[in-house]
Design a protein around this motif. Structure first.
Motif, PDB file in Angstrom:
ATOM      1  N   LEU A  54      -1.612   5.473  -5.229  1.00 25.34           N
ATOM      2  CA  LEU A  54      -0.531   5.576  -4.590  1.00 25.34           C
ATOM      3  C   LEU A  54       0.286   4.260  -4.302  1.00 25.34           C
ATOM      4  CD1 LEU A  54      -1.526   7.804  -1.760  1.00 25.34           C
ATOM      5  CD2 LEU A  54      -0.583   8.559  -3.885  1.00 25.34           C
ATOM      6  N   MET A  55      -0.292   3.390  -4.355  1.00 22.32           N
ATOM      7  CA  MET A  55       0.201   1.833  -4.326  1.00 22.32           C
ATOM      8  C   MET A  55       0.545   1.256  -5.692  1.00 22.32           C
ATOM      9  SD  MET A  55       0.391   0.253  -1.225  1.00 22.32           S
ATOM     10  CE  MET A  55       0.212  -1.478  -1.244  1.00 22.32           C
TER      11      MET A  55
ATOM     12  N   GLY B 134      -0.363  13.119 -14.405  1.00 20.50           N
ATOM     13  CA  GLY B 134       0.348  13.231 -13.079  1.00 20.50           C
ATOM     14  C   GLY B 134       1.353  12.651 -12.332  1.00 20.50           C
ATOM     15  N   GLN B 135       1.952  13.252 -11.296  1.00 22.05           N
ATOM     16  CA  GLN B 135       3.073  12.474 -10.539  1.00 22.05           C
ATOM     17  C   GLN B 135       2.891  12.077  -9.257  1.00 22.05           C
ATOM     18  OE1 GLN B 135       6.059  15.949 -11.203  1.00 22.05           O
ATOM     19  NE2 GLN B 135       7.013  14.408 -12.024  1.00 22.05           N
TER      20      GLN B 135
ATOM     21  N   GLU C 168      11.240   9.974  -5.935  1.00 23.70           N
ATOM     22  CA  GLU C 168      10.971   8.845  -7.265  1.00 23.70           C
ATOM     23  C   GLU C 168       9.452   8.960  -7.586  1.00 23.70           C
ATOM     24  OE1 GLU C 168      13.459   5.009  -7.682  1.00 23.70           O
ATOM     25  OE2 GLU C 168      13.280   5.342  -5.558  1.00 23.70           O
ATOM     26  N   ASP C 169       9.038   8.966  -8.875  1.00 28.10           N
ATOM     27  CA  ASP C 169       7.835   8.816  -9.403  1.00 28.10           C
ATOM     28  C   ASP C 169       7.193   7.522  -9.543  1.00 28.10           C
ATOM     29  OD1 ASP C 169       5.526   9.318 -10.406  1.00 28.10           O
ATOM     30  OD2 ASP C 169       6.257  10.529 -12.315  1.00 28.10           O
ATOM     31  N   VAL C 170       6.296   7.095  -8.664  1.00 24.72           N
ATOM     32  CA  VAL C 170       5.655   5.940  -8.388  1.00 24.72           C
ATOM     33  C   VAL C 170       4.790   5.560  -9.510  1.00 24.72           C
ATOM     34  CG1 VAL C 170       3.961   4.230  -7.042  1.00 24.72           C
ATOM     35  CG2 VAL C 170       5.806   5.960  -5.757  1.00 24.72           C
ATOM     36  N   ALA C 171       4.303   6.687 -10.308  1.00 29.90           N
ATOM     37  CA  ALA C 171       3.329   6.603 -11.248  1.00 29.90           C
ATOM     38  C   ALA C 171       3.829   6.377 -12.518  1.00 29.90           C
ATOM     39  CB  ALA C 171       2.725   7.895 -11.509  1.00 29.90           C
TER      40      ALA C 171
ATOM     41  N   LEU D 249       7.583  -1.575  -8.922  1.00 31.83           N
ATOM     42  CA  LEU D 249       6.538  -1.183  -7.787  1.00 31.83           C
ATOM     43  C   LEU D 249       6.660  -2.400  -6.773  1.00 31.83           C
ATOM     44  CD1 LEU D 249       3.382  -0.429  -9.604  1.00 31.83           C
ATOM     45  CD2 LEU D 249       4.575   1.195  -8.118  1.00 31.83           C
ATOM     46  N   ARG D 250       6.881  -3.602  -7.160  1.00 32.79           N
ATOM     47  CA  ARG D 250       6.901  -4.711  -6.410  1.00 32.79           C
ATOM     48  C   ARG D 250       8.114  -4.895  -5.582  1.00 32.79           C
ATOM     49  NH1 ARG D 250       5.846  -9.615  -9.775  1.00 32.79           N
ATOM     50  NH2 ARG D 250       3.564  -8.453 -10.055  1.00 32.79           N
ATOM     51  N   ARG D 251       9.375  -4.477  -6.109  1.00 32.57           N
ATOM     52  CA  ARG D 251      10.521  -4.490  -5.466  1.00 32.57           C
ATOM     53  C   ARG D 251      10.837  -3.451  -4.687  1.00 32.57           C
ATOM     54  NH1 ARG D 251      14.704  -3.750  -8.605  1.00 32.57           N
ATOM     55  NH2 ARG D 251      13.260  -3.581 -10.596  1.00 32.57           N
ATOM     56  N   LYS D 252      10.408  -2.160  -5.197  1.00 35.49           N
ATOM     57  CA  LYS D 252      10.842  -1.214  -4.378  1.00 35.49           C
ATOM     58  C   LYS D 252       9.601  -0.492  -3.448  1.00 35.49           C
ATOM     59  CE  LYS D 252      13.594   0.879  -7.948  1.00 35.49           C
ATOM     60  NZ  LYS D 252      13.641   2.106  -8.698  1.00 35.49           N
ATOM     61  N   VAL D 253       8.365  -0.637  -3.846  1.00 39.02           N
ATOM     62  CA  VAL D 253       7.428   0.383  -3.388  1.00 39.02           C
ATOM     63  C   VAL D 253       6.450  -0.480  -2.328  1.00 39.02           C
ATOM     64  CG1 VAL D 253       5.541   1.964  -3.441  1.00 39.02           C
ATOM     65  CG2 VAL D 253       7.364   1.958  -5.129  1.00 39.02           C
ATOM     66  N   ARG D 254       5.865  -1.225  -3.105  1.00 42.84           N
ATOM     67  CA  ARG D 254       4.696  -1.803  -2.309  1.00 42.84           C
ATOM     68  C   ARG D 254       5.208  -2.655  -0.877  1.00 42.84           C
ATOM     69  NH1 ARG D 254       2.013  -4.467  -7.231  1.00 42.84           N
ATOM     70  NH2 ARG D 254       1.125  -2.540  -8.079  1.00 42.84           N
ATOM     71  N   TRP D 255       4.513  -2.282   0.181  1.00 42.51           N
ATOM     72  CA  TRP D 255       4.824  -2.932   1.644  1.00 42.51           C
ATOM     73  C   TRP D 255       6.203  -2.823   2.081  1.00 42.51           C
ATOM     74  CZ3 TRP D 255       0.272  -4.073   2.871  1.00 42.51           C
ATOM     75  CH2 TRP D 255      -0.805  -4.481   1.944  1.00 42.51           C
TER      76      TRP D 255
END
Lengths: 357, 317
Positions: free
Chosen positions: B51-52, B64-65, B71-74, B81-87
C-alpha cells in the motif's frame, strides 16, 4: 486446571534475592562509593506443590525470568533459601546431613557434585525462544541424547535410542524416526518447542520451569503446546512453574498465580481468586488492561487506573515499590514496605490497604 | 477512500515465486479502521508494504490495483510515490519502528526533518507543530530535547505514532504496533489510537496476529491465510458470527481472562508459499475438508451484506 491442588510442597523459596552488580563509573571508584545493584529479585517467598501449575506473572523486568532461572539453578541466588524435596529414590542417595527433618534439601548450601547432579536432574527448564535454545548444528537425536550422556542414563546406544524414541512420541513428534535426524532449522516453531519440552522431560523431572513457552508461537498452535504440557502433567506426577506475561494464558493453565512487580510478589493466590477478586491495585490494573476479543470494546476507552511505566530495578522507590504509580497511595506507602497479609484462605496481598499500620 | 482490487504482490526468489499477497480485494472508507489478522507468513506485512509502494526486492506488485482517492498507487513511479503518497496521504508505523529512531538525534531534530524538507517550514514553525503533536500523543515539551535512549518503550512508541501523523495523512497503517509492549502500556497505546481515530477521523489499517487487539479498535476485519483474504466483514460479523473454519479456529484458540472455556487449536502449520496446496490453501488443516477443496479454489461469497467468505462450505450451500 484451576481449583485446589492438595499435593505436597516440593519446593520452597524463602526470601530469595538476586542482585546484579552495575558497572561503577570512574568517579564512583575514585570516591570509594558503594557499588550499585540491579535488584532483579528482591525477596520472594513462595512454595510449589506437586501436581500444580504455579504461575509467575508480571511485566518485563519484574524478575519473573530471574526467579525461574534460580529455581532451575542456572543462577545462584544472592541470598535466601531454596528448599527442595527430592523423590524417595533420590533422597535415599543423599547423605542425611544435607536433608532436614521434613525431607527437604537446602539447594543454597554447598553440595557434593554427585548429589548436586542428582538434584539438578529433577528440576528442568523449557526456554522461551525455540529458535535460540536448540543448537542449530545438532540433530534432534543428539539434542535429546545430550542430557542422557550428562546424567549417565541408558547403558548402550540402543537403550538411549529407545528412550529418545519414547520421548519424541510423548511430545507427539511422530513418526519419531523421521524427526530424530532433522536439524532445528527443518522444524516449525511449534515442533521446536516440542523438542525443547522433550529435552526437559527426558530426565523424568518432578519440577519443570517453563519460561514463556508459547509467547513466540503463532496463536493457532499455542493451545496445542499448552494442552501437551497439561497432558504430560496428567501422565506424570510433576509440578510446573509457568512464567508468563499473559494473564489470559495464566488463567487457562494455572492452579495458583503469583503477580510480581519490580522483584517482589505483590499478590499470590489460587487463580480464580486472583483473577476474579484481585486485591492489589497493580493486579487490578493488569487485569483491566488485558484486551479481549469482544468487538464492542472499540467504542470504549479502557480505564487503566495506573500511570507511568515500571521504574528501573536499579533505582527502586522506597517503601512500597508500587507507590509512585498507585492511585490509592498513602503516606505509609512512601515510608514502609507492606507486609504480605492473607485476605482470604490462600490469597495473599502485599499492600497497605489491606495491612494494619 | 481506499480500494484494493485483486492485488498480487509476489517475491521472485531463486527458489520460486512466493505469492505473499494473492488476489486481495477490500475497500476502506474515511474514518474506518480495518484490522488485518493472520499468522506469521500470511502476507499481512507484505500487504501493508504494498500500500505504501515499499515492497522490498525481490518482491514487487505483480497485478491488481490500489486506488487511493481514485489514483492507482500500484502504477506510480518511485518519484510520484514519494511526492504524492508516502507520509502525506499514507503513513506507516512499521513493526519495531520504535527501535529504529536515530540514537544520535534529539526527538525534535528527527521530527522536524520532514517539515523542513517537505513543507519548507522554518525550524521555529516546525517546533510549534511538533509540540502540538507531542501533546496529542500524551507527551510534553520536555521531550523535544531528549534522545531516544532516555525514553521508555511506551514513550518511544508514542513518538513513532506522532511521526506517522506529522503530515496529516488520510490513512495510517500500523504493523504490530503493540507487540513489544507490556499489557499496561499496550492498553495505554490502544487508548491513544482510539483517541486519534475519533479526533482526526483518520482511516487506519491495523495489522496484528492478536485478534484481541483488533477487537479493541477495528470496525472491519480481514482474516488472511497464506496470502489470501479468507474472510472479510465488520467486527461484529467476524467475532460473533465467523463463517470460515480458519477464523473459527483462530477465535477458539484464544484463552480468555473471564472464562475457563476449553481452547482448541488448528492442527498443522501454515503452508510454504512457494508451493501452496492446490485448491483451497487451508484444506490440509481444515476439519471440514471435502474433495472439491483439494481441487478448486473457493470463490469469495457474500453471506450477508458486507460479510465475505471464501470457503466451499459456504459457496456450495
Amino acid at each position: 486446571m484451576g481449583g485446589e491442588s492438595n499435593g505436597q510442597v516440593i519446593f520452597k523459596a524463602i526470601d530469595l534475592k538476586k542482585y546484579f552488580p552495575l558497572r561503577r563509573s570512574l568517579k564512583e571508584i575514585l570516591t570509594f562509593s558503594p557499588g550499585r545493584f540491579v535488584r532483579a529479585v528482591d525477596g520472594v517467598t513462595f512454595d510449589i506443590r506437586l501436581g500444580e501449575v504455579f504461575c509467575l506473572v508480571g511485566e518485563s523486568g519484574c524478575g519473573k525470568t530471574t526467579t525461574g532461572r534460580m529455581i532451575a539453578r542456572l543462577l545462584e541466588p544472592t541470598s535466601g533459601k531454596m528448599l527442595y524435596k527430592p523423590t524417595q529414590e533420590t533422597l535415599s542417595k543423599v547423605p542425611p546431613k544435607y536433608v532436614d527433618k521434613d525431607g527437604y534439601v537446602d539447594l543454597s548450601q554447598k553440595l557434593p557434585k554427585r548429589i548436586d547432579k542428582l538434584l539438578r536432574q529433577e528440576i528442568q527448564i523449557v526456554f522461551q525462544d525455540p529458535f535460540g535454545s536448540l543448537n542449530p548444528r545438532m540433530t534432534v537425536y543428539n539434542i535429546l541424547k545430550e542430557p542422557l550422556i550428562v546424567h549417565n542414563i541408558g547403558s548402550s546406544e540402543e537403550e538411549r535410542r529407545e528412550i529418545i524414541y519414547r520421548a519424541l512420541s510423548e511430545v507427539k513428534l511422530t513418526p519419531p524416526e523421521q524427526f530424530m535426524e532433522r536439524y532445528p532449522h527443518m522444524l516449525s516453531g511449534g515442533q521446536r518447542q516440542r523438542v525443547s519440552i522433550a529435552r526437559a522431560m527426558i530426565l523424568r523431572p518432578t519440577l519443570v520451569v517453563t519460561d514463556e513457552p508459547v509467547s513466540m508461537l503463532d496463536v493457532s498452535i499455542r493451545a496445542e503446546i499448552l494442552q501437551l504440557m497439561l497432558d504430560m502433567q496428567a501422565s506424570r506426577n510433576l509440578a510446573y512453574v509457568f512464567i508468563t506475561h499473559d494473564l489470559a494464558v495464566a488463567n487457562y493453565l494455572c492452579t495458583r498465580i503469583a503477580v510480581m512487580y519490580l522483584g517482589r510478589i505483590v499478590e499470590l493466590g489460587p487463580t480464580d481468586l486472583v483473577i476474579n477478586n484481585p486485591q492489589h491495585p497493580y493486579t487490578k490494573a493488569l487485569i483491566a488492561a488485558v484486551p479481549e476479543p469482544d468487538p464492542s470494546n472499540r467504542f470504549k476507552i479502557r480505564e487503566v487506573p495506573i500511570k507511568g511505566e515500571v521504574p528501573s530495578a536499579a533505582n527502586i522507590p522506597p517503601g512500597c515499590r508500587f507507590h509512585p504509580r498507585c492511585p490509592y497511595v498513602m503516606d505509609v506507602c512512601k515510608r514502609d514496605e507492606p507486609p504480605m497479609v492473607e485476605v482470604e484462605p490462600g490469597h495473599f496481598v502485599a499492600c497497605w490497604l489491606h495491612a494494619k499500620h | 477512500m481506499l480500494e484494493v482490487k485483486g492485488l498480487r504482490t509476489y517475491y521472485f526468489t531463486l527458489k520460486g515465486v512466493v505469492k505473499a499477497v494473492d488476489n486481495v480485494t477490500f475497500s476502506l472508507g474515511k474514518g474506518e479502521v480495518l484490522g488485518v489478522a493472520g499468522e506469521s507468513g500470511s502476507g499481512k506485512s507484505t500487504l501493508a508494504w504494498s500500500l505504501m509502494g515499499y515492497v522490498p526486492p525481490p518482491g514487487r506488485i505483480a497485478g491488481g490495483q490500489i486506488l487511493l482517492d481514485g489514483e492507482d498507487v500500484a502504477k506510480m513511479s518511485e518519484d510520484e510515490l514519494r511526492r504524492k503518497v508516502r507520509w502525506k496521504k499514507v503513513s506507516m508505523i512499521f513493526q519495531g519502528a520504535m527501535n529504529a529512531l536515530t540514537p544520535v538525534f534529539t526527538i525534535e531534530d528527527q521530527m522536524a526533518e520532514p517539515f523542513i524538507i517537505h513543507m519548507n517550514m522554518t525550524k521555529r514553525e516546525a517546533r510549534e507543530r511538533i509540540v502540538e503533536l507531542l501533546k496529542e500523543v500524551g507527551l510534553d515539551e520536555s521531550f523535544l530535547r531528549r534522545y531516544p535512549h532516555e525514553l521508555s518503550g511506551g514513550q518511544k512508541q508514542r513518538i513513532v505514532i506522532a511521526m506517522a501523523l506529522l503530515l496529516n495523512p488520510e490513512l495510517v497503517i500500523a504493523d504490530e504496533p503493540t507487540t513489544a509492549l507490556d499489557v499496561v502500556v499496550q492498553a495505554q497505546i490502544m487508548n491513544l489510537f482510539k483517541k486519534i481515530k475519533k479526533e482526526y477521523n483518520i482511516s487506519m489499517i491495523f495489522i496484528t496476529h492478536d485478534l484481541s487487539i483488533i477487537a479493541e479498535i477495528a470496525d472491519k476485519v480481514a482474516v488472511m491465510y497464506a496470502g489470501k483474504v479468507v474472510e472479510l466483514g465488520t467486527s461484529e460479523q467476524i467475532f460473533l458470527n465467523p463463517q470460515h473454519p480458519y477464523t473459527q479456529g483462530l477465535l477458539k484458540s484464544i484463552p480468555k481472562l473471564r472464562s475457563k472455556e476449553k481452547i482448541s487449536w488448528i492442527p498443522g502449520t501454515p503452508p510454504n508459499l512457494v508451493t501452496p496446496p492446490p485448491g483451497c490453501r487451508f484444506h490440509p488443516r481444515c476439519p471440514y475438508v471435502m474433495d472439491v477443496c483439494k481441487r478448486d479454489e473457493p470463490p469469495m461469497v457474500e453471506v450477508e451484506p458486507g460479510h465475505f467468505v471464501a470457503c466451499h462450505l459456504i459457496s456450495r450451500r
